[in-house]
Write a protein that holds these residues in place. Structure first.
Motif: not given
Length: 221
Positions: A107, A109, A112, A168, A172, A184-187, A191, A215, A217
């Protein structure tokens, strides 16, 4: 002599932290670049933070990680990769994958780039306007116009040791080059994996600002 003594003391402290951590966990989780944000049940690591009272394992994420292949089930890193060059970031991601178990999850962070570009929008949200004023007044003292987003953007890409700000697409691509899949992008704070929720340190900024900047991911080995 003093430098050598400090190195010996740190090596002893690192070994003690590792022994204690692995003696108390059945699911090893690595936190890379923790600063002073120490997470319970994680091996918290950093390269330069000065906090002798905190159980922080010291190592440089730009180098080979001092852990065997497949040691950890999860790796988490928050607002750290932007502080090292792009090539070092690729190396760090490859090392994160190497020390993960099969199907382990990273994970990540980081700020962005789109958030910075959006600060120039004419139809800014109230949160964006508030962020610009706060950032200009806090980080660039004596600014003539605290509503000028250009001041904020220029400061952001240079201050705090920032070296490379990802969008992003680029993040990626870097994760995929390191061998990760199932991106996968998460808030922020969210998760599908329970132990990867509520990790980010939102308290270090005024409400909403870290969420605006960041952001997240997640990627699988």
């Amino acid at each position: 002599m003093h430098r050598m003594l400090k190195r010996i003391v740190q090596q002893y402290r690192n070994r003690r932290i590792l022994r204690q951590y692995f003696s108390q966990t059945t699911t090893a989780k690595l936190h890379v670049g923790c600063g002073k944000h120490v997470l319970s049940a994680w091996l918290n690591t950093d390269t330069c933070v000065q906090a002798p009272s905190l159980p922080i394992y010291r190592f440089d994420a730009r180098q080979k990680f001092p852990f065997a292949d497949g040691t950890f089930a999860y790796v988490f890193s928050e607002h750290m990769i932007e502080h090292i060059p792009y090539s070092a970031g690729l190396h760090m991601l490859s090392e994160c994958r190497r020390v993960l178990k099969p199907l382990g999850v990273l994970r990540l962070c980081t700020p962005d780039l789109e958030f910075l570009l959006d600060l120039r929008r004419p139809d800014k949200s109230p949160l964006q306007r508030e962020y610009i004023r706060w950032s200009a007044e806090t980080n660039t003292p004596n600014v003539p116009d605290p509503t000028n987003e250009t001041l904020v953007i220029n400061n952001f890409v240079r201050d705090w040791g920032h070296t490379f700000i990802y969008d992003e697409k680029t993040l990626r691509q870097s994760m995929q080059l390191a061998g990760f899949s199932q991106l996968r992008r998460c808030d922020l704070q969210e998760s599908p994996v329970e132990c990867l929720r509520n990790l980010e340190n939102e308290a270090r900024m005024p409400p909403g600002f870290l969420r605006l900047e960041s952001m997240v991911i997640e990627a699988t080995k």
